[in-house]
Design an enzyme around this catalytic site. Structure first.
Site, short mmCIF file in Angstrom:
data_model
loop_
_atom_site.label_atom_id
_atom_site.label_comp_id
_atom_site.label_asym_id
_atom_site.label_seq_id
_atom_site.Cartn_x
_atom_site.Cartn_y
_atom_site.Cartn_z
N GLU A 1 -18.51 -6.31 11.12
CA GLU A 1 -19.44 -5.56 11.94
C GLU A 1 -20.43 -6.47 12.68
O GLU A 1 -20.77 -6.19 13.84
CB GLU A 1 -20.20 -4.55 11.08
CG GLU A 1 -19.33 -3.44 10.49
CD GLU A 1 -18.69 -3.82 9.17
OE1 GLU A 1 -18.00 -2.96 8.59
OE2 GLU A 1 -18.86 -4.98 8.71
N ARG B 1 -24.65 -2.83 8.70
CA ARG B 1 -24.23 -4.18 8.33
C ARG B 1 -24.41 -5.16 9.49
O ARG B 1 -24.34 -6.37 9.29
CB ARG B 1 -22.76 -4.16 7.88
CG ARG B 1 -22.46 -3.11 6.83
CD ARG B 1 -21.07 -3.24 6.27
NE ARG B 1 -21.02 -4.34 5.30
CZ ARG B 1 -19.92 -4.72 4.68
NH1 ARG B 1 -18.77 -4.12 4.93
NH2 ARG B 1 -19.95 -5.71 3.81
N LYS C 1 0.84 -1.19 0.00
CA LYS C 1 0.00 0.00 0.00
C LYS C 1 0.89 1.25 0.00
O LYS C 1 1.83 1.35 0.79
CB LYS C 1 -0.91 -0.01 1.23
CG LYS C 1 -2.08 0.95 1.15
CD LYS C 1 -3.08 0.70 2.27
CE LYS C 1 -4.28 1.64 2.16
NZ LYS C 1 -5.28 1.41 3.21
#
Length: 629
Positions: free
Chosen positions: A369, A397, A283
């Site tokens: 979640e 969610r 990243k």
């Protein structure tokens, strides 16, 4: 933007142009694409580190796949800027996330190359599986590819899709973009297994020997052997796991070697059935500052790439997230049973300092979640005091768990709902504008919305003190500027606050709408009530207001359908008090990306918009203070 530094990129307005390039020019193109991405995002702001890490993969995928006929599905979409640049939106990318520019995530209405709209993680494999099955049903030759990060692979939906795909066996390629990051660092056993095996000496030695052997083979044998090498490496890395799910596993490959990616993807495109390619990327690749600190460079405001991000030297009032962070640490000092939980949003939700000071009571569940909600319920069953810090949009969610695992059992879990209301540039997928509606209908819940920073701290203390579930929802950024009291005092549950006495008209405001309500009330001589609690409503206050005012206006930064204003209307109906009612809130439509101030103006929730709406509803004869000015 001057394109003279990007001669190859300038000639690409769609992937068909990319596929006209000789493969030998792709490394140069990736360099130009990465530099262009950095320059563009530095001007506009937006998601940066994820896209920098996916440049070679994006080029290789569009080079090998016949997009948009072949379906390419991105997970989450933080990494989609290179994809947008290559698919006809290069000239607009400098306005990304602006109200007149492209969205920061794939959006189906924006381009045929955005095959599935995203913004939340871990949906790509499910969506791509549906597309692949539809293709098989029609008997066409379309290929389908899903790209998912190792962070996205920490969520349950991704595994549900893998399990199903392995059973129905579609023509589906899943590319695992493994950079050991979501937004925060990845957590969990799966991530640790990947990291351990990839860092091991056995894999490194195997790869070195394989490359040495391949260099001395004739070209046709070398290409065949390269594909075989990727398959054999599965015995040394987590390939067995995916093989057991019914996938052929290939990799890991260097996600920054565009030539290797094109070769391997080209071979995999000719294959059938469920298969997975494991790519290892970094990243922030190619920009040293982002590589060193990918969390800080995940999402950025405009900056100078040479200097990097700079922190403001001037002290600023605390944001609501910072108010929550301070409260959490202060409360944890006094309450040893308090736990801080986040689903992979340590920085965004304000848990960095808590994680540092109270590591034994800090839990990052990864992008899970549903698990986070039920985990909090389990802690509450044993007498602990869990605080789940979660964005309003992400709690959606875990809604089934909120109902069955928390509300039904009346478990004392405190939900700290960050990013409530309109959130700005992230747009429709990230607005927290439904939580009043989806929580208000649940028994046992106490729902609070602070008008300012001081009240936010008081409500957090109130929620933690209750014997049942509670939520405190607050917006992104700063509030009106009320200095929080450092005490941990609570508020009387279900008690509103009359902030201004007026005549004829009463404004019943919730949370962020108290400030514009007060501004408008001063002009029309209206009563203002800071409602504080969406549930339980202060019915005694509502009755008193209704007895003194013929016209009542509710204001909320939530959809009006089923929202706080609807609760006021229900209360008045139960009291058999008929009054003229106006509900001001968000319309029955999705609000797209832009600056938060622009969005508030667009939907009429800024002070001017609220004033215009009220004046139009009341009529001039009632608003004499305004008429006389």
């Amino acid at each position: 933007m001057d394109m003279s530094a990007y001669p190859l990129l300038e000639g690409i307005d769609e992937p068909a142009h990319l596929r006209e390039l000789p493969q030998g020019q792709l490394p140069r193109l990736t360099e130009q694409l990465r530099d262009f991405l950095l320059e563009s995002v530095a001007r506009s702001g937006g998601h940066l580190a994820a896209g920098l890490g996916a440049v070679e993969l994006t080029v290789a995928l569009h080079y090998v796949l016949n997009t948009p006929y072949d379906r390419l599905v991105w997970d989450v979409g933080h990494q989609c800027y290179p994809h947008k640049i290559l698919t006809g939106r290069r000239r607009e990318i400098s306005r990304v996330r602006k109200i007149d520019g492209p969205a920061g995530f794939p959006v189906r209405d924006e381009s045929p190359y955005d095959t599935f709209g995203v913004g939340h993680s871990s949906t790509a494999i499910s969506a791509a599986l549906g597309m692949a099955l539809a293709s098989r049903n029609r008997g066409d030759q379309r290929k389908t590819c899903a790209v998912i990060g190792d962070g996205g692979l920490t969520a349950g939906e991704a595994f549900e899709a893998l399990n199903h795909a392995g059973d129905v066996r579609p023509d589906l390629l899943v590319v695992l973009n493994d950079n050991e990051m979501s937004i925060s660092e990845n957590v969990g056993a799966l991530n640790k297994t990947f990291a351990r095996l990839l860092a091991g000496g056995v894999y490194g030695n195997f790869r070195a020997e394989a490359k040495n052997m391949l260099e001395h083979m004739p070209t046709p044998m070398r290409e065949f052997a390269k594909l075989a090498e990727e398959h054999v490496k599965g015995m040394l890395v987590p390939g067995t796991f995916f093989e057991e799910l019914g996938f052929q596993y290939f990799g890991p490959v260097d996600g920054h070697d565009v030539d290797e990616l094109v070769t391997v993807l080209g071979r995999l495109r000719e294959m059938d059935g469920p298969r997975i390619l494991h790519c290892v990327t970094r990243k922030g690749k190619g920009y040293a500052k982002a590589e060193a600190n990918p969390i800080a460079y995940h999402g950025v405001k405009a900056f100078d790439p040479a200097a990097g991000l700079k922190s403001s030297a001037e002290p600023a009032p605390p944001t609501y997230t910072e108010v929550f962070s301070d409260w959490l640490c202060d409360m944890a000092e006094q309450e040893p049973r308090l736990w801080g939980i986040t689903p992979a949003m340590r920085e965004g939700s304000g848990l960095v300092e808590f994680a540092r000071r109270f590591p034994d009571r800090y839990l990052d569940t990864a992008i899970a979640e549903q698990h986070a909600v039920t985990l909090a319920g389990g802690l509450a069953c044993e007498g602990e005091k869990p605080v789940l810090a979660i964005y309003s949009t992400f709690l959606q969610r875990g809604y089934d768990q909120l109902i069955h695992d928390i509300a039904l059992q009346n478990l004392p879990v405190l939900f700290a709902l960050d990013r409530a209301g309109l959130v700005g540039a992230d747009g429709a997928t990230h607005h927290g504008v439904f939580d009043f509606s989806y929580m208000r209908c649940l028994p046992n819940l106490t729902i609070m919305a602070p008008a300012d920073e001081r009240e936010c701290r008081q409500m957090l203390s109130t929620g933690l003190s209750l014997d049942g579930p509670a939520s405190v929802r607050y917006p992104r950024g700063k509030g009106p500027g009320a200095v929080p009291d450092q005490s941990l005092e609570t508020l009387p549950v279900g008690r509103a606050e009359i902030r201004r006495e007026g005549r004829d008209v009463a404004l019943l405001a919730f949370g962020t709408m108290v400030a514009p309500a007060e501004a408008v009330a001063a002009e029309i001589d209206a009563t203002v009530v800071n409602m504080r609690f969406v549930k339980p409503l202060d019915e005694a206050c509502i009755r008193e207001i209704a007895e003194r005012h013929e016209r009542i206006i509710t204001l909320e930064e939530n959809v009006t359908a089923g929202g706080a204003g609807a609760g006021v209307a229900e209360a008045l109906a139960a009291m058999r008090l008929e009054r003229e009612l106006l509900h001001i809130g968000l319309p029955d439509s999705f609000v797209h990306h832009g600056e938060r101030d622009e969005q508030l103006e667009l939907v009429g929730l800024d002070t001017a918009g609220v004033r215009d709406r009220i004046v139009a509803w009341l009529g001039r004869e009632v608003v004499s203070p305004v008429s006389s000015q």
